[in-house]
Design a protein around this motif. Structure first.
Motif, PDB file in Angstrom:
ATOM      1  N   SER A  17      -0.365  -9.772  -1.815  1.00 26.31           N
ATOM      2  CA  SER A  17      -1.018  -8.723  -3.449  1.00 26.31           C
ATOM      3  C   SER A  17      -0.517  -9.078  -4.902  1.00 26.31           C
ATOM      4  O   SER A  17      -1.186  -9.775  -5.766  1.00 26.31           O
ATOM      5  N   THR A  18       0.618  -8.618  -4.569  1.00 30.43           N
ATOM      6  CA  THR A  18       1.228  -8.902  -5.698  1.00 30.43           C
ATOM      7  C   THR A  18       1.571 -10.018  -6.292  1.00 30.43           C
ATOM      8  O   THR A  18       1.697 -10.309  -7.870  1.00 30.43           O
ATOM      9  N   LYS A  21      -1.425 -11.466  -7.654  1.00 33.14           N
ATOM     10  CA  LYS A  21      -2.105 -11.268  -8.628  1.00 33.14           C
ATOM     11  C   LYS A  21      -1.417 -11.363 -10.175  1.00 33.14           C
ATOM     12  O   LYS A  21      -2.068 -11.980 -11.148  1.00 33.14           O
ATOM     13  N   GLN A 159       5.433   2.269  -0.144  1.00 32.71           N
ATOM     14  CA  GLN A 159       4.218   2.264  -0.901  1.00 32.71           C
ATOM     15  C   GLN A 159       3.195   3.337  -0.752  1.00 32.71           C
ATOM     16  O   GLN A 159       2.968   4.195  -1.322  1.00 32.71           O
ATOM     17  N   ILE A 196      10.116 -11.136  -6.518  1.00 35.42           N
ATOM     18  CA  ILE A 196       8.469 -11.906  -6.916  1.00 35.42           C
ATOM     19  C   ILE A 196       8.735 -12.899  -7.226  1.00 35.42           C
ATOM     20  O   ILE A 196       8.205 -13.412  -6.787  1.00 35.42           O
TER      21      ILE A 196
END
Ligand code: DC
Length: 213
Positions: A17-18, A21, A159, A196
């Motif tokens: 997801s990160t 995005k 999270q 990331i």
């Protein structure tokens, strides 16, 4: 021809997801979270006391389900009664039932249509489990993002979530309809030892080189 569709698949808590995005924002494409679409259906069914195993009832209800799959800014959203669903989508009951709901073929074909609609008029980065294998099988932009089970469990805990991701992954990978799978032509990206930024750079470079051909 449709605008580009970037498919990012992988198991729970793999970081997809990160990454999706950030890739979407780098290219100015719309970010579509398909997990949220399955979660919204699981939430709605739970709220109405319908068990994920009541397949006949679910089939009957689906065409009139009052959820709106829309867009706010550059990301997909799911609305119920005019309100964007957010915290509702990670309620314990949703975490527990979503992979059972996602295994119902009618639920998948219902959402498949909506997912493809997003790409009719705009370029998308779509994350999920079957995007490269089923939703956009012809796209040249396919990435299978994963990480070791230990790294994924640690990311989930960070999270603040304690759901059993291994149980969910087992359900997702073993269902007969559109299981979690790496498409044969997808680039495998193991994020266990990457930042990331490194993952985003790797995927962005691959997209750029394919766009320029
Ligand atoms: O990405 P997520 O953890 O929010 O996904 C929630 C659930 O939805 C997950 O158990 C698998 C299912 N899902 C799916 O079956 N197909 C997709 N394209 C996206 C999610």
């Amino acid at each position: 021809m449709n605008p580009p569709a970037i498919a990012i698949d992988g198991p729970a808590a793999s970081g997809k997801s990160t990454v999706a995005k950030l890739v979407a924002s780098q290219f100015g494409y719309t970010f579509i979270n398909t997990g949220a679409m399955y979660r919204a259906i699981a939430w709605y069914l739970h709220r109405h006391g319908i068990a994920p195993t009541e397949v006949e009832k679910i089939k009957e209800l689906l065409p009139d389900i009052p959820l709106e799959f829309g867009k706010e800014g550059s990301s997909s959203t799911v609305l119920f009664a005019g309100k964007v669903l957010t915290a509702e989508l990670t309620e314990p009951a949703v975490n527990e039932t979503v992979s059972i709901v996602a295994a119902v073929p009618e639920v998948r074909s219902f959402l498949l249509r909506k997912q493809r609609e997003y790409n009719r008029s705009e370029a998308v980065v779509m994350e999920g489990r079957d995007i490269g294998s089923v939703v956009f099988p012809d796209t040249p932009f396919k990435y299978f993002v994963t990480a070791s089970p230990e790294v994924r469990a640690a990311r989930r805990a960070a999270q603040g979530l304690t759901d059993s991701i291994s149980e969910r992954d087992k359900n997702d990978a073993s269902r007969s309809c559109a299981p979690l799978t790496q498409a044969p032509d997808a680039l495998l990206v193991d994020t266990s030892d990457l930042t990331i930024e490194q993952v985003v750079r790797l995927i962005a470079r691959d997209i750029e080189s394919k766009l320029s051909h």
